[in-house]
Design a protein around this motif. Structure first.
Motif, PDB file in Angstrom:
ATOM      1  N   LEU A 242     -12.890 -12.832   5.265  1.00  0.00           N
ATOM      2  CA  LEU A 242     -14.860 -11.396   4.918  1.00  0.00           C
ATOM      3  C   LEU A 242     -14.238 -10.734   5.736  1.00  0.00           C
ATOM      4  O   LEU A 242     -15.046  -9.885   5.602  1.00  0.00           O
ATOM      5  CB  LEU A 242     -15.753 -12.720   5.708  1.00  0.00           C
ATOM      6  N   GLU A 243     -13.556 -10.645   6.747  1.00  0.00           N
ATOM      7  CA  GLU A 243     -13.308  -9.278   7.523  1.00  0.00           C
ATOM      8  C   GLU A 243     -13.056  -8.281   7.253  1.00  0.00           C
ATOM      9  O   GLU A 243     -12.937  -6.945   6.929  1.00  0.00           O
ATOM     10  CB  GLU A 243     -12.315  -9.797   8.892  1.00  0.00           C
TER      11      GLU A 243
ATOM     12  N   ASN B 217      -5.732  -1.709   8.490  1.00  0.00           N
ATOM     13  CA  ASN B 217      -5.517  -0.352   8.822  1.00  0.00           C
ATOM     14  C   ASN B 217      -5.233   0.346   7.573  1.00  0.00           C
ATOM     15  O   ASN B 217      -5.265   1.818   7.873  1.00  0.00           O
ATOM     16  CB  ASN B 217      -4.663  -0.492   9.470  1.00  0.00           C
ATOM     17  N   LYS B 218      -4.612  -0.720   6.707  1.00  0.00           N
ATOM     18  CA  LYS B 218      -4.429   0.138   5.562  1.00  0.00           C
ATOM     19  C   LYS B 218      -6.125   0.300   4.144  1.00  0.00           C
ATOM     20  O   LYS B 218      -5.666   0.688   3.395  1.00  0.00           O
ATOM     21  CB  LYS B 218      -3.579  -0.364   4.659  1.00  0.00           C
ATOM     22  N   VAL B 219      -6.999   0.209   4.724  1.00  0.00           N
ATOM     23  CA  VAL B 219      -8.439   0.445   3.473  1.00  0.00           C
ATOM     24  C   VAL B 219      -8.663   1.339   3.528  1.00  0.00           C
ATOM     25  O   VAL B 219      -8.155   1.434   1.997  1.00  0.00           O
ATOM     26  CB  VAL B 219      -8.776  -0.606   4.603  1.00  0.00           C
ATOM     27  N   ASN B 220      -8.123   2.734   4.256  1.00  0.00           N
ATOM     28  CA  ASN B 220      -8.276   3.821   3.922  1.00  0.00           C
ATOM     29  C   ASN B 220      -7.429   4.329   2.240  1.00  0.00           C
ATOM     30  O   ASN B 220      -7.881   4.781   1.693  1.00  0.00           O
ATOM     31  CB  ASN B 220      -8.291   4.783   4.570  1.00  0.00           C
ATOM     32  N   HIS B 221      -6.494   3.713   2.669  1.00  0.00           N
ATOM     33  CA  HIS B 221      -5.459   4.568   1.758  1.00  0.00           C
ATOM     34  C   HIS B 221      -5.611   4.123   0.692  1.00  0.00           C
ATOM     35  O   HIS B 221      -4.983   4.113  -0.208  1.00  0.00           O
ATOM     36  CB  HIS B 221      -3.472   4.138   2.287  1.00  0.00           C
ATOM     37  N   THR B 222      -5.863   2.356   0.679  1.00  0.00           N
ATOM     38  CA  THR B 222      -6.218   2.062  -0.454  1.00  0.00           C
ATOM     39  C   THR B 222      -7.228   1.913  -1.432  1.00  0.00           C
ATOM     40  O   THR B 222      -7.127   2.731  -3.038  1.00  0.00           O
ATOM     41  CB  THR B 222      -6.377   0.362  -0.039  1.00  0.00           C
TER      42      THR B 222
ATOM     43  N   VAL C 199       0.732  -1.178   0.409  1.00  0.00           N
ATOM     44  CA  VAL C 199       0.723   0.296   0.157  1.00  0.00           C
ATOM     45  C   VAL C 199       0.522   1.411  -0.083  1.00  0.00           C
ATOM     46  O   VAL C 199       0.433   2.372  -0.980  1.00  0.00           O
ATOM     47  CB  VAL C 199      -1.169   0.082   1.204  1.00  0.00           C
ATOM     48  N   GLN C 200       1.843   1.385   1.090  1.00  0.00           N
ATOM     49  CA  GLN C 200       3.112   2.393   0.939  1.00  0.00           C
ATOM     50  C   GLN C 200       3.575   2.436  -0.060  1.00  0.00           C
ATOM     51  O   GLN C 200       3.642   3.886  -1.018  1.00  0.00           O
ATOM     52  CB  GLN C 200       4.014   2.289   2.077  1.00  0.00           C
ATOM     53  N   GLU C 201       3.695   2.672  -1.222  1.00  0.00           N
ATOM     54  CA  GLU C 201       4.328   2.621  -2.770  1.00  0.00           C
ATOM     55  C   GLU C 201       2.870   2.949  -3.521  1.00  0.00           C
ATOM     56  O   GLU C 201       3.587   3.567  -4.031  1.00  0.00           O
ATOM     57  CB  GLU C 201       5.251   0.633  -3.337  1.00  0.00           C
ATOM     58  N   LEU C 202       1.603   2.217  -3.157  1.00  0.00           N
ATOM     59  CA  LEU C 202       0.527   2.727  -4.089  1.00  0.00           C
ATOM     60  C   LEU C 202       0.985   3.997  -4.015  1.00  0.00           C
ATOM     61  O   LEU C 202       0.581   4.688  -4.869  1.00  0.00           O
ATOM     62  CB  LEU C 202      -0.783   1.682  -3.874  1.00  0.00           C
ATOM     63  N   VAL C 203       0.633   4.390  -2.447  1.00  0.00           N
ATOM     64  CA  VAL C 203       0.088   5.724  -2.000  1.00  0.00           C
ATOM     65  C   VAL C 203       1.371   6.427  -2.827  1.00  0.00           C
ATOM     66  O   VAL C 203       1.314   7.908  -3.022  1.00  0.00           O
ATOM     67  CB  VAL C 203       0.400   5.478  -0.504  1.00  0.00           C
ATOM     68  N   ALA C 204       2.617   6.110  -2.829  1.00  0.00           N
ATOM     69  CA  ALA C 204       3.598   6.874  -2.950  1.00  0.00           C
ATOM     70  C   ALA C 204       4.012   7.520  -4.381  1.00  0.00           C
ATOM     71  O   ALA C 204       4.301   8.743  -4.465  1.00  0.00           O
ATOM     72  CB  ALA C 204       5.442   6.567  -2.238  1.00  0.00           C
ATOM     73  N   LYS C 205       3.699   6.475  -5.088  1.00  0.00           N
ATOM     74  CA  LYS C 205       3.848   6.669  -6.934  1.00  0.00           C
ATOM     75  C   LYS C 205       2.224   7.768  -7.173  1.00  0.00           C
ATOM     76  O   LYS C 205       2.761   7.902  -8.360  1.00  0.00           O
ATOM     77  CB  LYS C 205       4.324   5.340  -7.419  1.00  0.00           C
ATOM     78  N   ALA C 206       1.702   7.566  -7.070  1.00  0.00           N
ATOM     79  CA  ALA C 206       0.667   8.079  -7.216  1.00  0.00           C
ATOM     80  C   ALA C 206       0.161   9.033  -7.477  1.00  0.00           C
ATOM     81  O   ALA C 206       0.249   9.576  -8.693  1.00  0.00           O
ATOM     82  CB  ALA C 206      -0.719   8.177  -6.362  1.00  0.00           C
ATOM     83  N   GLU C 207       0.888  10.418  -6.798  1.00  0.00           N
ATOM     84  CA  GLU C 207       1.014  11.675  -7.145  1.00  0.00           C
ATOM     85  C   GLU C 207       1.543  11.767  -8.648  1.00  0.00           C
ATOM     86  O   GLU C 207       1.682  12.933 -10.260  1.00  0.00           O
ATOM     87  CB  GLU C 207       1.578  12.184  -5.987  1.00  0.00           C
ATOM     88  N   ASP C 208       3.031  10.736  -8.641  1.00  0.00           N
ATOM     89  CA  ASP C 208       4.062  11.148 -10.200  1.00  0.00           C
ATOM     90  C   ASP C 208       3.123  10.343 -10.861  1.00  0.00           C
ATOM     91  O   ASP C 208       3.757  10.647 -12.447  1.00  0.00           O
ATOM     92  CB  ASP C 208       5.299  10.328  -9.201  1.00  0.00           C
TER      93      ASP C 208
END
Length: 243
Positions: free
Chosen positions: A114-115, A96-101, A70-79
């Motif tokens: 399922l959770e 706990n990273k669902v929102n960022h994703t 997730v952190q790479e997904l977020v970090a590259k999104a702007e570029d």
């Protein structure tokens, strides 16, 4: 926007050449399995790859991008925001990273319990939005890999179908590493057979035909067993740099 790594013209040309080679091999494998080339999509697995390399690929017409973290997904999104593309999360997703994703991904391929599915759906209720998902199945039965056990996949698929915010596209697996086709193919064949069985019984929606399986080392075998999406990284970008 952060400063991207600068590629030389030769490095960019090499990426384009590798992309064309992979596309040719994919098309040949699809045709050998009795399908047309456009029935198999190439998703670029971009773990540890800088945004500038990914930009070259997108600009060359390869607009399916898969991140493991997730952190790479977020970090590259702007570029990459100025280039139309579809971002998939293909690695494990912590709740706990669902929102960022959900801010940056158009598809989550790693729904395996399922959770997690309910956590995603609940957040989408707040956002009044939807997302594409795959159910990940651990067909190789390796403890080190994520994914629902094959015998539990039916129950999970049934539960995910009831979550209106999730659009179920199909099943995903990470194959068993092996040195021979006889070692590699069974885990892919098992996913194809599971998909067919669940669609025949009505558990898996009739339109949820996608099978995401196969990587750089074995994608032609995966296509032979029915893959509709292959996840290619090192064959295009070279070895990953973990520094």
């Amino acid at each position: 926007m952060s400063s991207p790594d600068v590629l030389t013209p030769e490095e960019a040309a090499d990426i384009r050449s590798r992309l064309d080679e992979v596309a040719g091999r994919t098309a040949a494998a699809a045709e050998a399995s009795g399908r047309s080339a456009d029935e198999v999509s190439i998703l670029l697995a971009t773990k540890t790859q800088p945004a500038e390399k990914i930009r070259v690929a997108i600009e060359h017409g390869f607009d399916l991008i898969g991140e493991n973290k997730v952190q790479e997904l977020v970090a590259k999104a702007e570029d990459l925001a100025d280039l139309p593309h579809e971002a998939h999360l293909i690695g494990p997703l912590q709740k706990n990273k669902v929102n960022h994703t959900l801010r940056h991904a158009q598809c989550i391929q790693s729904v395996d319990n399922l959770e997690l599915a309910e956590k995603i759906a609940n957040r989408l209720d707040v956002l009044d939005s939807t997302i594409d998902v795959f159910v990940q199945v651990n067909t190789s039965r390796e403890d080190s890999k994520s994914g629902v056990a094959p015998e539990d996949a039916e129950a999970l698929v049934e539960s995910v179908r009831r979550l209106d915010r999730l659009r179920l596209r199909g099943l995903m697996t990470i194959g068993l590493p092996g040195s021979t086709p006889e070692e590699i193919r069974p885990s892919y064949a098992d996913l194809r057979e599971l998909s067919a069985r669940l669609r025949e019984s009505g558990v898996l929606p009739e339109e949820a035909t996608e099978l995401s399986m196969g990587m750089s080392s074995d994608f032609e075998l995966a296509i032979a067993e029915g893959a509709t999406m292959v996840r290619i990284g090192s064959s295009v970008f070279g070895a990953r740099d973990y520094t």
